[in-house]
Design an enzyme around this catalytic site. Structure first.
Site, short mmCIF file in Angstrom:
data_model
loop_
_atom_site.label_atom_id
_atom_site.label_comp_id
_atom_site.label_asym_id
_atom_site.label_seq_id
_atom_site.Cartn_x
_atom_site.Cartn_y
_atom_site.Cartn_z
N GLY A 136 0.83 -1.20 0.00
CA GLY A 136 0.00 0.00 0.00
C GLY A 136 0.86 1.25 0.00
O GLY A 136 2.03 1.21 0.40
N GLN A 165 3.01 9.97 1.17
CA GLN A 165 4.29 9.26 1.09
C GLN A 165 5.06 9.57 -0.18
O GLN A 165 6.24 9.22 -0.29
CB GLN A 165 4.07 7.75 1.19
N CYS A 215 6.12 -0.10 7.04
CA CYS A 215 5.71 1.03 6.20
C CYS A 215 6.87 1.40 5.28
O CYS A 215 8.02 1.43 5.73
CB CYS A 215 5.35 2.21 7.10
N HIS A 261 -4.13 1.22 7.69
CA HIS A 261 -2.80 1.82 7.65
C HIS A 261 -2.74 3.00 6.66
O HIS A 261 -2.25 4.08 6.99
CB HIS A 261 -1.78 0.73 7.27
N GLU A 262 -3.28 2.77 5.45
CA GLU A 262 -3.18 3.80 4.41
C GLU A 262 -4.10 4.99 4.69
O GLU A 262 -3.73 6.13 4.44
CB GLU A 262 -3.45 3.20 3.02
N HIS A 319 -2.62 7.34 7.08
CA HIS A 319 -1.64 8.27 6.47
C HIS A 319 -2.31 9.58 6.03
O HIS A 319 -1.70 10.65 6.10
CB HIS A 319 -1.00 7.63 5.24
ZN ZN Z 1 2.71 3.46 5.58
#
Ligand code: ZN
Length: 159
Positions: free
Chosen positions: A46, A51, A88, A130-131, A134
């Site tokens: 992901g 990011q 990550c 998780h994503e 972010h």
């Molecule tokens: Zn991450």
């Protein structure tokens, strides 16, 4: 398509909240394409837009079943619990144990602005959480019960 640089730990962009996407144009399509390529090249499951330095609510996920593109995603339901290893692409070589829901339902838009819902269990549920974290400036280290020690990581790499 083009590879983008992955922002690493210490960059303040990782703790910022992302803005919703309003225009579903070539710029977003290119971002989605580049993010998928960047994720695959880095062997990730992901990647979220911050990011790659973009504060937009855009996520790509691929747990080995094809690319899922999420624009403006929201978790609308979740249940259960799973505890497992999490890492990550912005924190290379670091791993932690994190609790996440075992089932997650997400509402999002596709690259053309069309709304849809998608469900995930286990790894996919973890990836959604998780994503989407972010996009709110939250990283997995904020969620872990504990980080693995260098010795544990060594053992992990040996298996
Ligand atoms: Zn991450």
């Amino acid at each position: 398509m083009a590879l983008r640089n992955i922002v690493k730990d210490g960059d303040e962009i990782l703790s910022k909240k992302c803005r919703p996407v309003e225009k579903f144009d070539q710029k977003i399509w290119t971002l989605l394409d580049d993010m998928a390529e960047t994720m695959h090249r880095a062997n990730g499951v992901g990647l979220a837009a911050p990011q790659v330095g973009m504060l937009r609510r855009v996520v790509v996920i691929d747990i080995g079943e094809g690319v899922i593109e999420l624009v403006n995603p929201q978790i609308i339901a979740y249940s259960g619990e799973q505890e497992g290893l999490e890492g990550c692409l912005s924190f290379p070589g670091e791993w932690g144990i994190a609790k996440r829901p075992n089932y997650v339902k997400v509402r999002a838009q596709d690259r053309h602005g069309e709304e849809f819902e998608i469900e995930g269990r286990e790894l996919l549920a973890r990836a959604f959480c998780h994503e989407i974290d972010h996009l709110n400036g939250v990283v997995f280290k904020d969620r872990v019960e504990r980080m693995l020690t260098p010795k544990e990581i060594e053992e992990l790499n040996a298996t």
